[in-house]
Design a protein around this motif. Structure first.
Motif, PDB file in Angstrom:
ATOM      1  N   THR A 244     -73.254 -42.990   7.312  1.00 51.07           N
ATOM      2  CA  THR A 244     -74.242 -41.955   7.007  1.00 51.07           C
ATOM      3  C   THR A 244     -74.087 -40.840   8.035  1.00 51.07           C
ATOM      4  O   THR A 244     -73.517 -41.041   9.110  1.00 51.07           O
ATOM      5  CB  THR A 244     -75.679 -42.513   7.064  1.00 51.07           C
TER       6      THR A 244
ATOM      7  N   THR B  13     -75.724 -44.634  13.739  1.00 51.40           N
ATOM      8  CA  THR B  13     -75.803 -44.970  15.157  1.00 51.40           C
ATOM      9  C   THR B  13     -75.124 -46.303  15.395  1.00 51.40           C
ATOM     10  O   THR B  13     -74.815 -47.040  14.458  1.00 51.40           O
ATOM     11  CB  THR B  13     -77.269 -45.055  15.631  1.00 51.40           C
TER      12      THR B  13
ATOM     13  N   ARG C  31     -75.333 -47.246   8.085  1.00 48.56           N
ATOM     14  CA  ARG C  31     -76.194 -46.339   8.854  1.00 48.56           C
ATOM     15  C   ARG C  31     -76.316 -46.795  10.307  1.00 48.56           C
ATOM     16  O   ARG C  31     -76.756 -46.025  11.146  1.00 48.56           O
ATOM     17  CB  ARG C  31     -77.546 -46.163   8.200  1.00 48.56           C
ATOM     18  N   ARG C  32     -75.929 -48.031  10.582  1.00 48.95           N
ATOM     19  CA  ARG C  32     -75.909 -48.513  11.962  1.00 48.95           C
ATOM     20  C   ARG C  32     -74.999 -49.721  12.036  1.00 48.95           C
ATOM     21  O   ARG C  32     -74.927 -50.529  11.112  1.00 48.95           O
ATOM     22  CB  ARG C  32     -77.310 -48.908  12.401  1.00 48.95           C
TER      23      ARG C  32
ATOM     24  N   ASP D 208     -76.219 -39.636   9.942  1.00 49.03           N
ATOM     25  CA  ASP D 208     -76.969 -39.915  11.172  1.00 49.03           C
ATOM     26  C   ASP D 208     -76.734 -41.335  11.685  1.00 49.03           C
ATOM     27  O   ASP D 208     -77.576 -41.916  12.376  1.00 49.03           O
ATOM     28  CB  ASP D 208     -78.462 -39.689  10.938  1.00 49.03           C
TER      29      ASP D 208
END
Length: 107
Positions: free
Chosen positions: A33, A37, A100-101, A35
């Protein structure tokens, strides 16, 4: 025993491992994604810097030994030109076809 990448359960995680082993940074980043992390050994890291330093600029490679959590958690032998080979655990948070992470660290 190593699990063949093609047999990994989750298609997003499978593609991510293929990108690592194929040294395809663009494919790897395309699976994240905007963003996304990550952590390494429990510490938050700058994802873009980390993937370059630990994977793509260092010839990283992952051989999966075991998967769990629907294919979102992997036990793998990971090696790169900087640190050599080590046993690692990877956990991926996959949402709508993207990571996304992820969290990784020594097993």
């Amino acid at each position: 025993m190593t699990i063949a990448t093609a047999k990994l359960s989750d298609p997003v995680v499978r593609s991510l491992v293929e990108a690592i082993n194929g040294h395809d940074r663009d494919a790897f980043v395309g699976l994240l994604t905007a963003d996304a992390t990550m952590t390494d050994d429990g510490s938050e890291r700058n994802l873009q810097e980390w993937i370059d330093r630990e994977i793509f600029d260092a010839g990283g490679r992952m051989d999966v030994q075991k998967e769990s959590d629907g294919g979102h958690t992997l036990l793998a032998r990971f090696r790169n030109d900087t640190w050599g080979e080590m046993s690692t655990v990877w956990h991926f948070d996959v949402h709508d076809g993207h990571v996304r992470r992820f969290e990784t660290g020594q097993a």
